[in-house]
Scaffold this active site. Structure first.
Site, PDB file in Angstrom:
ATOM      1  N   HIS A  98       0.845  -1.196   0.000  1.00  0.00           N
ATOM      2  CA  HIS A  98       0.000   0.000   0.000  1.00  0.00           C
ATOM      3  C   HIS A  98       0.875   1.239   0.000  1.00  0.00           C
ATOM      4  O   HIS A  98       1.924   1.259   0.649  1.00  0.00           O
ATOM      5  CB  HIS A  98      -0.953   0.010   1.200  1.00  0.00           C
ATOM      6  N   HIS A 100       0.901   5.070   1.057  1.00  0.00           N
ATOM      7  CA  HIS A 100       0.250   6.107   1.850  1.00  0.00           C
ATOM      8  C   HIS A 100       0.341   7.424   1.098  1.00  0.00           C
ATOM      9  O   HIS A 100       1.412   7.780   0.599  1.00  0.00           O
ATOM     10  CB  HIS A 100       0.987   6.322   3.176  1.00  0.00           C
TER      11      HIS A 100
HETATM   12  P1  5GP Z   1       1.665   0.250   7.411  1.00  0.00           P
HETATM   13  O1  5GP Z   1       2.151   0.524   8.815  1.00  0.00           O
HETATM   14  O2  5GP Z   1       1.483  -1.225   7.159  1.00  0.00           O
HETATM   15  O3  5GP Z   1       2.482   0.939   6.354  1.00  0.00           O
HETATM   16  O4  5GP Z   1       0.259   0.952   7.316  1.00  0.00           O
HETATM   17  C1  5GP Z   1      -0.944   0.280   7.482  1.00  0.00           C
HETATM   18  C2  5GP Z   1      -2.012   1.334   7.501  1.00  0.00           C
HETATM   19  O5  5GP Z   1      -3.251   0.697   7.307  1.00  0.00           O
HETATM   20  C3  5GP Z   1      -2.100   2.095   8.828  1.00  0.00           C
HETATM   21  O6  5GP Z   1      -1.957   3.488   8.566  1.00  0.00           O
HETATM   22  C4  5GP Z   1      -3.479   1.737   9.372  1.00  0.00           C
HETATM   23  O7  5GP Z   1      -4.116   2.809  10.013  1.00  0.00           O
HETATM   24  C5  5GP Z   1      -4.218   1.298   8.122  1.00  0.00           C
HETATM   25  N1  5GP Z   1      -5.232   0.274   8.343  1.00  0.00           N
HETATM   26  C6  5GP Z   1      -5.074  -0.887   9.038  1.00  0.00           C
HETATM   27  N2  5GP Z   1      -6.213  -1.610   9.013  1.00  0.00           N
HETATM   28  C7  5GP Z   1      -7.101  -0.883   8.297  1.00  0.00           C
HETATM   29  C8  5GP Z   1      -8.471  -1.110   7.926  1.00  0.00           C
HETATM   30  O8  5GP Z   1      -9.089  -2.116   8.266  1.00  0.00           O
HETATM   31  N3  5GP Z   1      -9.088  -0.148   7.178  1.00  0.00           N
HETATM   32  C9  5GP Z   1      -8.416   0.981   6.783  1.00  0.00           C
HETATM   33  N4  5GP Z   1      -9.103   1.878   6.048  1.00  0.00           N
HETATM   34  N5  5GP Z   1      -7.129   1.221   7.107  1.00  0.00           N
HETATM   35  C10 5GP Z   1      -6.483   0.309   7.854  1.00  0.00           C
END
Ligand code: 5GP
Ligand code: ZN
Length: 112
Positions: A98, A100
């Site tokens: 993903h 951001h």
């Molecule tokens: P990472 O730390 O893996 O780069 O970011 C994961 C992101 O996914 C975090 O910013 C978190 O808030 C978001 N996230 C985790 N679970 C969900 C979800 O069920 N729905 C949405 N919309 N965002 C999520």
């Protein structure tokens, strides 16, 4: 497969969608670092960039400009960060690639 972003892509878990096409979905982050924090994913499940076929990443890159433009317009931000964490050590918690898009305003202190 027990992947929350695959479930979101399949419509099995609700999300606030910002953009969708056949291959790509963008939706609001559930724990935003700033208003309008958006996640852009390929609908196909890959964990990290180096494991992902170039054409899948290309489908994301192809629509990133218009998603970023919409996020900027919708939030009235001054700028934005595009970030992709790869691996636990980098801060990746959700193991589905993903990007951001984090809207920024001057002096907002988001990363301080
Ligand atoms: P990472 O730390 O893996 O780069 O970011 C994961 C992101 O996914 C975090 O910013 C978190 O808030 C978001 N996230 C985790 N679970 C969900 C979800 O069920 N729905 C949405 N919309 N965002 C999520
Ligand atoms: Zn997945």
């Amino acid at each position: 497969m027990d992947c929350i972003f695959c479930k979101i892509a399949a419509g099995q878990v609700p999300s606030v969608k910002v953009y969708e096409d056949e291959k790509v979905l963008a939706f609001l982050d559930i724990g935003p670092l700033s208003d309008g924090h958006t996640l852009v994913i390929p609908k196909k499940h890959y964990v990290k960039i180096h494991e992902c076929p170039g054409e899948v990443l290309a489908s994301v890159a192809a629509v990133l400009p218009k998603i970023a433009a919409a996020v900027l317009k919708g939030t009235n931000a001054d700028g934005y960060n595009v970030m992709c964490n790869n691996g636990r050590a980098s801060g990746q918690l959700v193991e589905h690639i993903h990007f951001h898009i984090i809207p920024r305003k001057a002096g907002d202190g988001v990363f301080t």
